[in-house]
Enzyme design. Structure first.
Site, short mmCIF file in Angstrom:
data_model
loop_
_atom_site.label_atom_id
_atom_site.label_comp_id
_atom_site.label_asym_id
_atom_site.label_seq_id
_atom_site.Cartn_x
_atom_site.Cartn_y
_atom_site.Cartn_z
CE1 TYR A 113 -3.02 2.85 1.18
CE2 TYR A 113 -3.90 2.08 3.33
CZ TYR A 113 -4.12 3.12 1.82
OH TYR A 113 -4.65 4.33 2.57
CE LYS A 162 -5.08 2.16 -1.58
NZ LYS A 162 -5.29 2.36 -0.11
#
Length: 299
Positions: A138, A166
Site C-alpha cells: 500500500y 495499491k
C-alpha cells in the site's frame, strides 16, 4: 486465503464505526459491511486509512478484523490492514489477521520515520515471511512521506506472497510504471488507490481499485469496473466522471471524516470520527447533501 484471480474489482477501505469511548462498534461495522456488499463490491478492506487504523489499539484492531471476517463469511475476500511504524508491530498485526481468518494483508509504508530503499525492502520482506497470507503493498506517499519506488517494487514483486500494490498517489506515471515492470509476473496485480484514476488504471491493465468513495457509493464505483470489463468504455468513463464530485468532497473536512459524514447522511450510521478529527461544518454538510442527492443516495 486469497487466490490471485480474486484480487480484482472494487475494494472499499471500510470506515470503522466507533462508540462514545472510541472503541469499535460491532453493529455499526456490520451495517457498513452489509451496505457495501449490497453494492456489489469484490472485496472488503478493514483497517485502511479510511478505517482510522492509526486510531485503534491492538485489541480494537483485532476486534475489527474478527467482526469483518465473521460477518463477510466468505462472500468476498477480506483484506486486513497490518500497518504500523515498526516491522515488529506490523508482524504482530499480520499474525493476528491470519489467525482471525483474513484472506490477505494490506501493508502501508511506515509513517513518521524515513527508511531507505534497503530498509523498506527488508521491512516488507520480513512481514511477508512472517505469514502465509498474500500481501498487498500500500503506497500512500502523501500520508506517510515514504514512497515505494518503481525499482523497489520490481524487487518486492519477486517475493512469493507479495501479490500486488495499491497506489494511492496522484503520480499516475508511477502507477503506469508499476504495471509495466510487473506485467510479466503472473501473480502480481496493480490497483488504483486514487478514486480519480480508476478508469485510467484499468485502461493500462490494472486489476481494480481500493476506493474510499466505495464506502458511500459502492454501486457507482462497481459500475466503473463492471462496464469497463464488459467493454462498455464510454459507460465506464461516464461512471468515473459521475464519481468525481464525491471524491472532490474529501477536502470538505479533515481526513478521513468526509466518508463517515456521508455514511451518516445516507442513513448508514457510523458515529463520530476519532478525535482530534471532528465532523464537517454545517455548511459543508449541506454541500455534501447536494452531492449525495445528485448521486441519488439521499432524497
Amino acid at each position: 486465503m486469497l487466490k490471485i484471480e480474486d484480487l480484482k474489482g472494487v475494494m472499499p477501505p471500510i470506515v470503522t464505526p466507533v462508540d462514545a469511548q472510541e472503541n469499535v462498534d460491532e453493529q455499526g461495522l456490520k451495517n457498513v459491511i452489509d451496505y457495501v456488499l449490497d453494492g456489489g463490491v469484490h472485496g472488503v478492506f478493514v483497517l485502511g486509512s479510511n478505517g482510522e487504523f492509526y486510531a485503534l489499539d491492538f485489541e480494537n484492531q483485532k476486534k475489527a478484523v474478527e467482526i469483518t471476517v465473521n460477518h463477510v463469511n466468505g462472500r468476498v475476500p477480506v483484506f486486513a490492514g497490518a500497518s504500523a511504524i515498526t516491522t515488529k508491530e506490523c508482524i504482530k498485526l499480520a499474525q493476528m489477521a491470519e489467525e482471525a481468518g483474513a484472506d490477505a494483508l494490506t501493508v502501508l509504508t511506515p509513517m513518521f520515520i524515513k527508511p531507505n530503499e534497503k530498509e523498506l525492502y527488508n521491512h516488507f520482506e520480513a512481514i511477508a515471511k512472517s505469514t502465509k497470507l498474500p500481501v498487498l503493498l500500500y503506497n500512500n506517499p502523501d500520508k506517510t512521506t515514504n514512497n515505494i519506488s518503481v525499482s523497489l517494487l520490481e524487487k518486492l514483486a519477486k517475493i512469493d506472497n507479495i501479490v500486488g500494490i495499491k497506489n494511492t498517489s496522484f503520480d499516475f506515471a508511477q502507477t503506469i510504471e508499476y504495471i509495466r515492470v510487473t506485467k510479466d509476473i503472473p501473480n502480481f496485480k496493480v490497483l488504483s488507490g486514487s478514486d480519480y484514476l480508476i478508469y485510467g488504471t484499468l485502461a493500462y491493465g490494472g486489476a481494480g481499485c481500493v476506493a474510499g468513495t466505495a464506502n458511500v457509493a459502492p454501486k457507482l464505483v462497481v459500475e466503473i469496473y463492471d462496464k469497463y470489463m464488459a467493454g462498455d468504455y464510454e459507460g465506464a468513463m461516464e461512471a468515473q466522471y459521475k464519481l468525481i464530485p464525491l471524491r472532490n468532497a474529501y477536502s470538505y473536512g479533515s481526513f478521513p471524516v468526509v466518508m463517515k459524514d456521508c455514511m451518516n447522511l445516507i442513513g448508514v450510521k457510523v458515529g463520530d470520527p476519532v478525535k482530534p478529527i471532528e465532523h464537517c461544518t454545517e455548511e459543508k454538510l449541506e454541500e455534501l447533501k447536494k452531492i449525495l442527492r445528485d448521486l441519488d443516495l439521499i432524497k
